[in-house]
Design a protein around this motif. Structure first.
Motif, PDB file in Angstrom:
ATOM      1  N   HIS A  33      -5.574   0.326   5.632  1.00  0.00           N
ATOM      2  CA  HIS A  33      -5.625   1.789   5.710  1.00  0.00           C
ATOM      3  C   HIS A  33      -4.598   2.349   6.702  1.00  0.00           C
ATOM      4  O   HIS A  33      -4.804   3.429   7.268  1.00  0.00           O
ATOM      5  CB  HIS A  33      -7.035   2.285   6.037  1.00  0.00           C
ATOM      6  CG  HIS A  33      -8.057   1.780   5.061  1.00  0.00           C
ATOM      7  ND1 HIS A  33      -8.166   2.267   3.790  1.00  0.00           N
ATOM      8  CD2 HIS A  33      -8.995   0.793   5.170  1.00  0.00           C
ATOM      9  CE1 HIS A  33      -9.119   1.630   3.150  1.00  0.00           C
ATOM     10  NE2 HIS A  33      -9.637   0.720   3.963  1.00  0.00           N
ATOM     11  N   LYS A  34      -3.507   1.635   6.895  1.00  0.00           N
ATOM     12  CA  LYS A  34      -2.396   2.117   7.733  1.00  0.00           C
ATOM     13  C   LYS A  34      -1.358   2.722   6.784  1.00  0.00           C
ATOM     14  O   LYS A  34      -0.293   2.153   6.533  1.00  0.00           O
ATOM     15  CB  LYS A  34      -1.817   0.966   8.551  1.00  0.00           C
ATOM     16  CG  LYS A  34      -2.809   0.375   9.533  1.00  0.00           C
ATOM     17  CD  LYS A  34      -2.230  -0.797  10.282  1.00  0.00           C
ATOM     18  CE  LYS A  34      -3.256  -1.374  11.259  1.00  0.00           C
ATOM     19  NZ  LYS A  34      -2.728  -2.576  11.936  1.00  0.00           N
ATOM     20  N   LEU A  35      -1.710   3.877   6.253  1.00  0.00           N
ATOM     21  CA  LEU A  35      -0.966   4.457   5.145  1.00  0.00           C
ATOM     22  C   LEU A  35       0.432   4.931   5.527  1.00  0.00           C
ATOM     23  O   LEU A  35       1.386   4.715   4.770  1.00  0.00           O
ATOM     24  CB  LEU A  35      -1.772   5.601   4.523  1.00  0.00           C
ATOM     25  CG  LEU A  35      -3.167   5.187   4.030  1.00  0.00           C
ATOM     26  CD1 LEU A  35      -3.934   6.393   3.536  1.00  0.00           C
ATOM     27  CD2 LEU A  35      -3.072   4.117   2.961  1.00  0.00           C
ATOM     28  N   LYS A  36       0.572   5.583   6.668  1.00  0.00           N
ATOM     29  CA  LYS A  36       1.905   6.049   7.074  1.00  0.00           C
ATOM     30  C   LYS A  36       2.842   4.876   7.311  1.00  0.00           C
ATOM     31  O   LYS A  36       4.013   4.921   6.919  1.00  0.00           O
ATOM     32  CB  LYS A  36       1.817   6.939   8.316  1.00  0.00           C
ATOM     33  CG  LYS A  36       1.208   8.292   8.018  1.00  0.00           C
ATOM     34  CD  LYS A  36       1.181   9.174   9.240  1.00  0.00           C
ATOM     35  CE  LYS A  36       0.530  10.511   8.888  1.00  0.00           C
ATOM     36  NZ  LYS A  36       0.529  11.421  10.013  1.00  0.00           N
ATOM     37  N   GLN A  37       2.334   3.821   7.929  1.00  0.00           N
ATOM     38  CA  GLN A  37       3.153   2.633   8.153  1.00  0.00           C
ATOM     39  C   GLN A  37       3.519   1.985   6.819  1.00  0.00           C
ATOM     40  O   GLN A  37       4.660   1.544   6.628  1.00  0.00           O
ATOM     41  CB  GLN A  37       2.423   1.628   9.037  1.00  0.00           C
ATOM     42  CG  GLN A  37       2.296   2.071  10.475  1.00  0.00           C
ATOM     43  CD  GLN A  37       1.406   1.111  11.248  1.00  0.00           C
ATOM     44  OE1 GLN A  37       0.207   1.024  10.992  1.00  0.00           O
ATOM     45  NE2 GLN A  37       2.006   0.389  12.173  1.00  0.00           N
TER      46      GLN A  37
END
Length: 156
Positions: free
Chosen positions: A40-44
């Motif tokens: 859930h580290k979407l921006k990364q």
């Protein structure tokens, strides 16, 4: 994480000997981004997907998969206009991408563009049904077909 810069187009006619290296690194970056998405580290994940795209030629089939994955990231973030953009880019490379049509249809529904969502859902149904279970892991086989048909009948 290593920053990847955009590659220069090959000046010589014919195959660039570095193409395999760029392709392999792009696949590694895609896998890294997929792991970030799973955490859930979407921006990364979006950033790493972008690095992978910078290594691939415009018509490379892997681009379609990456754009579709970026659409999934934006969908989880609620950025539905970006979902439409990424899914459309995926479809420009692979006009038979079930997942891209699926992501774009969901985004269109969130944006209140029901007719466009319906068209994309019809495209999902029109494509080879053997790929349908991969569109949504929660729905498979007949259940997915029935769900899509219900969506189409109520999306008028």
């Amino acid at each position: 994480m290593v920053k990847v810069t955009k590659r220069a187009p090959s000046a010589a006619m014919g195959a660039d000997p570095d193409d395999e290296v760029f392709q392999q690194r792009a696949l590694e970056l895609k896998d890294e981004a997929n792991a970030l998405y799973g955490e859930h580290k979407l921006k990364q994940a979006l950033e790493v997907y972008e690095q992978a795209l910078s290594l691939l030629e415009e018509g490379d089939a892997t681009r379609a998969m990456i754009h579709s994955n970026r659409a999934a990231c934006y969908s989880k973030m609620g950025a539905y206009a970006d979902v439409v953009s990424e899914a459309s880019q995926s479809l420009r490379v692979d006009a038979k991408s079930h997942k891209a049509y699926w992501h774009r249809a969901q985004a269109y529904l969130h944006l209140g563009q029901v007719a466009k969502a319906k068209k994309d859902l019809q495209n999902v149904l029109a494509l080879d049904g053997s790929e349908l279970p991969r569109v949504s892991p929660r729905l498979t086989g007949e259940g997915l077909l029935n769900w899509l048909q219900r969506c189409l009948s109520t999306a008028l």
